[in-house]
Scaffold this active site. Structure first.
Site, PDB file in Angstrom:
ATOM      1  N   ASP A 256     -12.916  36.794  31.824  1.00 13.83           N
ATOM      2  CA  ASP A 256     -11.484  37.056  32.499  1.00 13.83           C
ATOM      3  C   ASP A 256     -10.322  36.850  32.400  1.00 13.83           C
ATOM      4  O   ASP A 256     -10.098  35.903  32.163  1.00 13.83           O
ATOM      5  CB  ASP A 256     -12.407  37.395  34.325  1.00 13.83           C
ATOM      6  N   LYS A 278     -11.424  40.240  37.204  1.00 10.87           N
ATOM      7  CA  LYS A 278     -10.733  40.942  38.257  1.00 10.87           C
ATOM      8  C   LYS A 278     -10.020  40.614  38.932  1.00 10.87           C
ATOM      9  O   LYS A 278      -9.862  39.407  39.333  1.00 10.87           O
ATOM     10  CB  LYS A 278     -12.680  40.687  39.407  1.00 10.87           C
ATOM     11  N   MET A 392      -9.033  29.759  45.490  1.00 14.02           N
ATOM     12  CA  MET A 392      -8.400  30.971  46.174  1.00 14.02           C
ATOM     13  C   MET A 392      -8.002  31.053  47.269  1.00 14.02           C
ATOM     14  O   MET A 392      -8.196  32.174  48.424  1.00 14.02           O
ATOM     15  CB  MET A 392      -9.899  31.820  46.465  1.00 14.02           C
TER      16      MET A 392
HETATM   17  N1  SAH Z   1     -14.918  28.559  38.293  1.00 15.44           N
HETATM   18  C1  SAH Z   1     -13.935  28.174  38.444  1.00 15.44           C
HETATM   19  C2  SAH Z   1     -13.012  29.394  39.694  1.00 15.44           C
HETATM   20  C3  SAH Z   1     -13.429  30.657  40.343  1.00 15.44           C
HETATM   21  S1  SAH Z   1     -12.542  31.003  42.083  1.00 15.44           S
HETATM   22  C4  SAH Z   1     -13.432  26.700  38.588  1.00 15.44           C
HETATM   23  O1  SAH Z   1     -14.766  26.342  38.835  1.00 15.44           O
HETATM   24  O2  SAH Z   1     -12.884  26.277  38.573  1.00 15.44           O
HETATM   25  C5  SAH Z   1     -10.555  31.513  41.243  1.00 15.44           C
HETATM   26  C6  SAH Z   1     -10.084  30.040  41.622  1.00 15.44           C
HETATM   27  O3  SAH Z   1      -9.932  28.872  41.303  1.00 15.44           O
HETATM   28  C7  SAH Z   1      -8.386  30.244  41.452  1.00 15.44           C
HETATM   29  O4  SAH Z   1      -7.936  30.991  42.785  1.00 15.44           O
HETATM   30  C8  SAH Z   1      -7.737  29.185  41.665  1.00 15.44           C
HETATM   31  O5  SAH Z   1      -8.063  28.766  43.433  1.00 15.44           O
HETATM   32  C9  SAH Z   1      -9.344  28.393  41.101  1.00 15.44           C
HETATM   33  N2  SAH Z   1      -8.291  27.807  39.873  1.00 15.44           N
HETATM   34  C10 SAH Z   1      -8.794  28.498  38.665  1.00 15.44           C
HETATM   35  N3  SAH Z   1      -8.101  27.844  37.666  1.00 15.44           N
HETATM   36  C11 SAH Z   1      -7.073  27.281  38.331  1.00 15.44           C
HETATM   37  C12 SAH Z   1      -5.786  26.427  37.496  1.00 15.44           C
HETATM   38  N4  SAH Z   1      -6.053  26.679  36.501  1.00 15.44           N
HETATM   39  N5  SAH Z   1      -4.935  26.245  38.652  1.00 15.44           N
HETATM   40  C13 SAH Z   1      -5.217  25.681  39.510  1.00 15.44           C
HETATM   41  N6  SAH Z   1      -6.815  27.239  40.576  1.00 15.44           N
HETATM   42  C14 SAH Z   1      -7.189  27.397  39.492  1.00 15.44           C
END
Ligand code: SAH
Length: 465
Positions: A256, A278, A392
């Protein structure tokens, strides 16, 4: 190309259990070799006037025999016959060379430590997992380089590889009886090694490993499975070794939008890449369709890698995907990843917990419902003594800050937002609940971004240049 005048070192694995090996020297250099020799069950004899402490302990335990004299020629001549190997391991190069010369004259393989020229064998660096041994040698040219290479190999050989080798040894006959054809046999083992069977064998669960092996033997079509793998927050160096291994073995990768391009570069070149991302309000593929696609591909015999940003079980809907797989009886493996909270905290220099001000850490989602409302446990979030990490939450940032203040946190309560954490273009904005929303708007902070709320933000540290 090898220089013609360089010795041609030929690697072999030598059996040492119960045979005599002579070590000349009683200090640390000798002890390092003796430790190795004892691990290979050699009968070690030492010629040295004195023994260091570790060696004395071995002598007291009866593990070695000490011949307490200097390495003079008569002693050597009397001791050398019948030895399979000799180590000249004193700290005196001249002494080592004279030992080497004598041994050489008697046709006994000899290693003068750190001195390849008079040696007739050298000891490679090794990576050792039970039956599995990987020897690394630079032909004595650069022992430190050999050790460095060893570290690299060490970290790429999974734990339990020795146990896996034993299992495969025990099943050789069984597999051979089922498939006389050698290429089919190889294919069976390849399938086994890539799948959950190998994982079970590595963990010592031989019953399960054997059941999976039998399934593979019985099936006429290749057996598909799904690997649910966390890719970390962005920096490709934050991939786990296991994730990397799977990326190099998958037939197809469903990914994704959270993944940075550097990550996909590490996928096996001929694997099919399928985008199932998504975006907010722009659903490219509904979750049910992703689940169905995983099942369909696995049933067709593919090894499907579902690569997810961060960790698959942290706001990653990994749980739902697994349920769909379970329902269709598709074997799967889950590999954790560094979640955004860990990655962003480390790269932004914000500790998640702190002795003085944060004894707990809360991960919450700031994703608003379809009607734009936020339903969050405000009372447990608006507390001192903890860090709140909001995933998010960019679009709801003003509402988030306002609610936290309404529920009791002061306007000067520290807060920060990290955009594109761990990536080369990472940005960090620090402020307070009262100021952060305006700061983020001014800086045009967008997704993906992570919000940190708590006094740990004040403890932010940045390494000196
Ligand atoms: N499974 C993922 C989270 C998915 S939800 C995890 O464990 O990190 C998606 C959210 O994760 C984004 O909206 C943001 O808030 C956060 N996120 C993911 N990667 C990021 C990054 N490199 N920098 C800042 N926020 C991040």
């Amino acid at each position: 190309m090898t220089n013609i005048s360089e010795p041609a070192w030929f690697p072999i694995a030598l059996r040492l259990d119960g045979v005599r090996v002579l070590v000349v020297g009683g200090g640390m250099i000798a002890a390092n070799k003796v430790r190795l020799l004892l691990a290979h069950r050699a009968r070690v004899e030492i010629i040295a006037e004195r023994l260091d402490e570790e060696m004395r302990a071995w002598e007291e335990d009866g593990a070695i025999t000490h011949i307490a004299t200097s390495a003079d020629e008569p002693t050597l001549r009397a001791t050398l016959p019948g030895c399979r190997l000799v180590y000249a391991a004193t700290d005196d190069r001249a002494v080592n060379r004279s030992v080497a010369k004598l041994a050489h004259g008697m046709n006994i393989p000899v290693c003068a430590v750190d001195d390849p020229q008079p040696s007739t064998f050298i000891t490679p660096a090794q990576v050792h997992r039970g039956l599995v041994r990987i020897a690394i040698s630079t032909g004595g040219a650069a022992p430190v380089l050999a050790r460095r290479l060893r570290e690299q190999v060490e970290s790429s050989i999974p734990e339990g590889t020795g146990t896996l080798a034993v299992f495969m040894q025990q099943q050789r006959e069984h597999v051979g009886a089922h498939c006389p054809d050698i290429s089919r046999r190889r294919q069976v083992w390849e399938t086994f090694l890539d799948g959950t069977g190998a994982q079970a064998a590595r963990a010592g669960d031989t019953t399960r490993a054997r059941a999976i092996l039998d399934d593979i033997l019985a099936s006429t079509t290749p057996r598909g499975e799904v690997w649910l793998v966390g890719a970390g927050p962005g920096d490709p160096d934050l991939l786990t070794l296991r994730a990397l291994h799977m990326m190099q073995n998958a037939d197809c990768v469903l990914y994704d939008q959270l993944l940075s391009p550097g990550l996909l570069d590490r996928v096996r070149r001929d694997a099919e890449l399928v985008f199932v991302g998504k975006r907010r309000n722009k659903h490219t593929m509904p979750q049910e369709d992703i689940n169905a696609e995983l099942v369909r591909r696995a049933q067709a015999g593919q090894r499907v890698l579902r690569l997810k940003g961060g960790d698959p079980f942290v706001f990653g809907r990994g749980g739902e995907e697994i349920e769909a797989l379970l329902e269709a009886a598709i074997p799967f493996q889950v590999v954790p990843g560094i979640t955004a909270a860990n990655g962003c905290a480390a790269y932004a220099g914000i500790p998640l917990t702190h002795r003085d001000c944060a004894q707990a850490c809360l991960f919450v989602t700031g994703h608003a419902r379809a009607d734009g409302t936020l339903h969050l446990p405000w009372d447990s979030m608006a507390r001192a003594g903890q860090t709140v990490v909001i995933y998010m939450g960019v679009s709801a940032l003003p509402a988030l800050c306002a609610q936290l203040m309404e529920h009791g946190l002061p306007p000067d309560w520290p807060a920060a937002i990290v955009e594109r954490g761990t990536r080369p273009d990472q940005r960090v904005v620090t402020g307070t609940l009262g100021t952060l929303a305006a700061q983020a708007r001014a800086a045009d902070i967008g997704s993906p971004a992570l919000i940190f709320v708590g006094e740990v933000v004040r403890h932010r540290v940045i390494s000196p240049a």
